[in-house]
Design a protein around this motif. Structure first.
Motif, PDB file in Angstrom:
ATOM      1  N   UNK A  75       0.814  -1.213   0.000  1.00 55.84           N
ATOM      2  CA  UNK A  75       0.000   0.000   0.000  1.00 55.84           C
ATOM      3  C   UNK A  75       0.852   1.270   0.000  1.00 55.84           C
ATOM      4  N   UNK A  76       2.155   1.128   0.166  1.00 55.57           N
ATOM      5  CA  UNK A  76       3.036   2.285   0.087  1.00 55.57           C
ATOM      6  C   UNK A  76       3.100   2.764  -1.364  1.00 55.57           C
ATOM      7  N   UNK A  77       3.199   4.047  -1.550  1.00 53.26           N
ATOM      8  CA  UNK A  77       3.470   4.542  -2.892  1.00 53.26           C
ATOM      9  C   UNK A  77       4.854   4.070  -3.327  1.00 53.26           C
ATOM     10  N   UNK A  78       4.960   3.618  -4.576  1.00 58.94           N
ATOM     11  CA  UNK A  78       6.250   3.227  -5.125  1.00 58.94           C
ATOM     12  C   UNK A  78       7.056   4.479  -5.465  1.00 58.94           C
ATOM     13  N   UNK A  79       8.330   4.297  -5.744  1.00 61.16           N
ATOM     14  CA  UNK A  79       9.153   5.432  -6.140  1.00 61.16           C
ATOM     15  C   UNK A  79       8.608   6.069  -7.414  1.00 61.16           C
ATOM     16  N   UNK A  80       8.160   5.245  -8.361  1.00 64.52           N
ATOM     17  CA  UNK A  80       7.599   5.793  -9.601  1.00 64.52           C
ATOM     18  C   UNK A  80       6.360   6.635  -9.310  1.00 64.52           C
ATOM     19  N   UNK A  81       5.502   6.140  -8.422  1.00 59.16           N
ATOM     20  CA  UNK A  81       4.279   6.877  -8.080  1.00 59.16           C
ATOM     21  C   UNK A  81       4.609   8.174  -7.357  1.00 59.16           C
ATOM     22  N   UNK A  82       5.573   8.116  -6.436  1.00 62.20           N
ATOM     23  CA  UNK A  82       5.981   9.329  -5.717  1.00 62.20           C
ATOM     24  C   UNK A  82       6.531  10.360  -6.692  1.00 62.20           C
TER      25      UNK A  82
END
Length: 336
Positions: free
Chosen positions: A53-60
């Motif tokens: 559920x953490x945002x991925x680096x790409x999403x961030x």
């Protein structure tokens, strides 16, 4: 210092309904921490977000790029303890390279900073804030739940050696616990060229509501006289601290007073939790969920429109004084 300043003057600005320009985003990269500070996270707490559920680096990176296009220029990586997130230096480098981001900083408890200081500095982190509530090992163990002082001091000195500037020391002032150490902390920070920031405890979650609140007003008056402090006109970061400086201008002390003298009228920041929830105020429950948009195929234009909708939810002020029991989430769940 990161510099993508060219053309920034013409970039659209995020302005909330109360006329405040939102230029500062605090990014939580994890809700986990290796300490259990008494005013932050309860001992034995296990209600963490799942990594999926953490945002991925790409999403961030994608979401922060959208914020940057709308005028957000300052990013602070926080947690929990951000150095628990694997490959944080990689993420730092990706954020630092985003057009429009001119300041990337880190808040940490420094227990792991000796391992990562050089790689974070090389990646583009220019400033660090370190939580240090006492210079006494026994007191720090009482506050943090661990024998943490040696690791923290090693981390701070590694940060100094790596060239971070400024290094700010955040001390939460707690009545009857560490208030007798404030003068010593001032002297320590002056000796090492650090900026001390004294912080009033906020009633966030059961831990914050039980914290031994100390009004910093009388403390400020006493320190002003003892150390011959004067008002500091220059900006020392994008946060809420009000600063005093020594007569020679070589040392600065900040006061963050959300309880005794709140700064809501000039609040320029929002907080993005590790799960993609944007919190608009520490002391209110307004929030906006970005993870469904990021994982549901939203376009860049739709992300920018959603950011503008979210900013409109930002409340005028917190209710910490009027309703201290209102916010039940812990600081670590919100993000620094």
């Amino acid at each position: 210092m990161i510099s993508h300043a060219a053309g920034n003057e013409t970039r659209p600005k995020l302005v909330d309904r109360f006329g405040r320009s939102i230029e500062y985003l605090r990014l939580s990269v994890t809700d986990r921490c290796d300490l259990r500070c008494t005013y932050c996270m309860p001992k034995g707490f296990k209600g963490f977000e799942e990594p999926e559920d953490w945002l991925t680096f790409d999403e961030i990176e994608r979401l922060l790029a959208a914020f940057a296009r709308l005028g957000t220029s300052r990013i602070r990586m926080t947690g929990g303890e951000p150095l628990l997130r694997r490959n944080l230096s990689e993420l730092a480098g990706r954020i630092a390279r985003l057009p429009g981001i001119r300041d990337l900083s880190l808040s940490t408890n420094a227990t792991r900073l000796d391992r990562y200081a050089e790689s974070l500095k090389a990646a583009g982190v220019s400033r660090i804030n370190v939580s240090l509530d006492s210079l006494d090992a026994e007191c720090m163990e009482k506050i943090t739940g661990h024998d943490s002082l040696p690791k923290i001091m090693a981390g701070i000195m590694a940060g100094k050696a790596a060239g971070f500037s400024p290094i700010k020391i955040n001390m939460v002032a707690l009545r009857g616990i560490n208030d007798h150490e404030i003068d010593g902390m001032v002297e320590f920070c002056i000796a090492h060229g650090f900026i001390l920031r004294l912080i009033e405890a906020m009633p966030m979650g059961s831990t914050g509501q039980r914290a031994s609140f100390l009004d910093l007003g009388p403390i400020q008056a006493r320190l002003k006289e003892k150390f011959d402090l004067r008002p500091q006109a220059a900006e020392l970061g994008g946060g809420p601290a009000r600063y005093l400086t020594t007569a020679d201008g070589n040392a600065n002390i900040g006061f963050i007073t959300p309880m005794s003298q709140h700064f809501c009228a000039t609040c320029n920041r929002v907080r993005l939790a590790v799960d993609g929830t944007l919190y608009l105020c520490l002391g209110q429950e307004e929030k906006f969920e970005f993870r469904p948009l990021l994982r549901g195929g939203a376009s860049d234009a739709e992300l920018e429109a959603a950011i503008r909708v979210a900013i409109e939810l930002k409340p005028q002020k917190h209710d910490f004084r009027e309703k201290p029991e209102k916010v039940i989430r812990f600081m670590s769940q919100t993000g620094g």
